[in-house]
Design a protein around this motif. Sequence first.
Motif, short mmCIF file in Angstrom:
data_model
loop_
_atom_site.label_atom_id
_atom_site.label_comp_id
_atom_site.label_asym_id
_atom_site.label_seq_id
_atom_site.Cartn_x
_atom_site.Cartn_y
_atom_site.Cartn_z
N VAL A 179 32.15 -5.25 -38.17
CA VAL A 179 32.11 -6.37 -37.24
C VAL A 179 31.12 -6.01 -36.14
O VAL A 179 30.80 -4.84 -35.91
CB VAL A 179 33.51 -6.66 -36.65
N VAL A 180 30.62 -7.01 -35.45
CA VAL A 180 29.54 -6.79 -34.48
C VAL A 180 29.93 -5.79 -33.40
O VAL A 180 29.14 -4.92 -33.02
CB VAL A 180 29.11 -8.13 -33.85
N SER A 181 31.16 -5.89 -32.89
CA SER A 181 31.57 -5.00 -31.81
C SER A 181 31.56 -3.54 -32.27
O SER A 181 31.10 -2.64 -31.55
CB SER A 181 32.96 -5.38 -31.30
N ALA A 182 32.08 -3.27 -33.50
CA ALA A 182 32.10 -1.90 -34.02
C ALA A 182 30.68 -1.40 -34.27
O ALA A 182 30.34 -0.25 -33.96
CB ALA A 182 32.91 -1.84 -35.30
N TRP A 183 29.83 -2.26 -34.80
CA TRP A 183 28.44 -1.89 -35.06
C TRP A 183 27.71 -1.56 -33.76
O TRP A 183 26.92 -0.60 -33.70
CB TRP A 183 27.74 -3.04 -35.79
N ALA A 184 27.99 -2.32 -32.69
CA ALA A 184 27.35 -2.05 -31.40
C ALA A 184 27.78 -0.69 -30.85
O ALA A 184 26.98 0.04 -30.25
CB ALA A 184 27.68 -3.16 -30.41
N ARG A 197 36.35 5.95 -15.25
CA ARG A 197 36.37 5.51 -16.64
C ARG A 197 36.05 4.02 -16.74
O ARG A 197 35.22 3.61 -17.56
CB ARG A 197 37.73 5.78 -17.27
N ARG A 198 36.69 3.21 -15.89
CA ARG A 198 36.45 1.76 -15.94
C ARG A 198 34.99 1.43 -15.65
O ARG A 198 34.39 0.58 -16.31
CB ARG A 198 37.38 1.06 -14.95
N SER A 199 34.43 2.13 -14.67
CA SER A 199 33.02 1.89 -14.33
C SER A 199 32.10 2.29 -15.48
O SER A 199 31.16 1.57 -15.84
CB SER A 199 32.67 2.68 -13.07
N LEU A 200 32.40 3.44 -16.10
CA LEU A 200 31.57 3.92 -17.19
C LEU A 200 31.70 3.03 -18.42
O LEU A 200 30.71 2.73 -19.10
CB LEU A 200 31.96 5.36 -17.54
N VAL A 201 32.91 2.57 -18.73
CA VAL A 201 33.12 1.69 -19.88
C VAL A 201 32.32 0.40 -19.72
O VAL A 201 31.67 -0.08 -20.66
CB VAL A 201 34.62 1.39 -20.07
N ALA A 202 32.36 -0.17 -18.51
CA ALA A 202 31.61 -1.41 -18.26
C ALA A 202 30.11 -1.18 -18.44
O ALA A 202 29.41 -2.00 -19.05
CB ALA A 202 31.91 -1.92 -16.85
N GLU A 251 34.31 -7.72 -25.19
CA GLU A 251 35.64 -7.25 -24.81
C GLU A 251 36.16 -6.24 -25.82
O GLU A 251 36.78 -5.23 -25.45
CB GLU A 251 36.59 -8.45 -24.71
N ASP A 252 35.88 -6.47 -27.11
CA ASP A 252 36.29 -5.52 -28.15
C ASP A 252 35.55 -4.19 -28.01
O ASP A 252 36.11 -3.12 -28.29
CB ASP A 252 36.04 -6.10 -29.54
N ILE A 253 34.30 -4.26 -27.59
CA ILE A 253 33.53 -3.02 -27.35
C ILE A 253 34.21 -2.21 -26.25
O ILE A 253 34.41 -0.99 -26.39
CB ILE A 253 32.08 -3.36 -26.96
N GLU A 254 34.58 -2.88 -25.16
CA GLU A 254 35.23 -2.18 -24.05
C GLU A 254 36.58 -1.60 -24.48
O GLU A 254 36.93 -0.47 -24.11
CB GLU A 254 35.40 -3.12 -22.86
N LYS A 255 37.33 -2.35 -25.30
CA LYS A 255 38.61 -1.84 -25.79
C LYS A 255 38.41 -0.60 -26.65
O LYS A 255 39.17 0.36 -26.57
CB LYS A 255 39.34 -2.93 -26.59
N THR A 256 37.38 -0.63 -27.49
CA THR A 256 37.09 0.51 -28.37
C THR A 256 36.71 1.74 -27.55
O THR A 256 37.17 2.86 -27.82
CB THR A 256 35.96 0.16 -29.34
#
Length: 283
Positions: free
Chosen positions: A53-58, A97-102, A125-130
């Motif tokens: 899926v696009v989020s996993a590929w990114a 962590r939140r700043s780095l994830v964003a 949003e899925d990228i951030e969750k991953t």
Amino acid sequence: MDPLGENGAMDAADLDDIAAELYALPPAEFTAARNARAMGPLAAQVKALRKPVVSAWAVDLLVRAGGLTDALELAAALREAQDDLDAPELARLGRQRRSLVAALAAQAVAAAGEHDVTVSAAAREDIEKTLNAAMMDASAAAAVMTGRLVRPLVASGLDAVDLEGAVAGSTPDGRATAAPSRDDLAERRARKAAEKAAREADRAANEATRELARVEAKRDKAQERVDHLAERLDDLERELARVRADAATARSDLERWDRERENAASLARSAEKKATAARDAID
């Protein structure tokens, strides 16, 4: 005998290499490329590889670009803080962590755009969750770092991240990280305490140095005033000595002129008497 020990291990490594090549392609090119590679003894396994899926590929893009190193270092520190129950450190690392994830999610979206792949708001949003899952769970981090992620990951509370069907090819070893032993925790806490004591000592030393500088500045200012007043005192003492000398000279002059006046007065009285006598003789 198989030089690698097991044919299965060699096949798994070969499959992982093929999967890594395929997952480096944009999702739109995946299926055709996969089908073209589905040949030889691994044809069935290659054919079974799922389109990411696009989020996993990114996220896979980030891994290949080496963009997750800082995140995983922070993740290790975060897990250590959790083991040590270090609340202030947990809070600080959580904000980081939140700043780095964003920032990493934005980087992933930009990288996808360079491959003409649009990332929707839901996919971001899925990228951030991953990324959060990888930073909170060592097994999820190992899965992400394969660069063969098929679907996004989600961390839910204290439960282990579900990795079923998340990685194409072989699953990385060490899916579950052993809990630290009491000795490990004791050593970590001792190290944390020593580091805290060192930080406090450094802070105290810095404060003492600043206080010394402040006191020395005040002392130097006081010394300047003492030197200035000493110079003034020397000037005043010289002036006083001069005035005293002038006063002594003035008194001496006054005494001399007093004597001169007394003599002049005596002569004036004698001359007046003679003049009076002379006028009386004429009369």
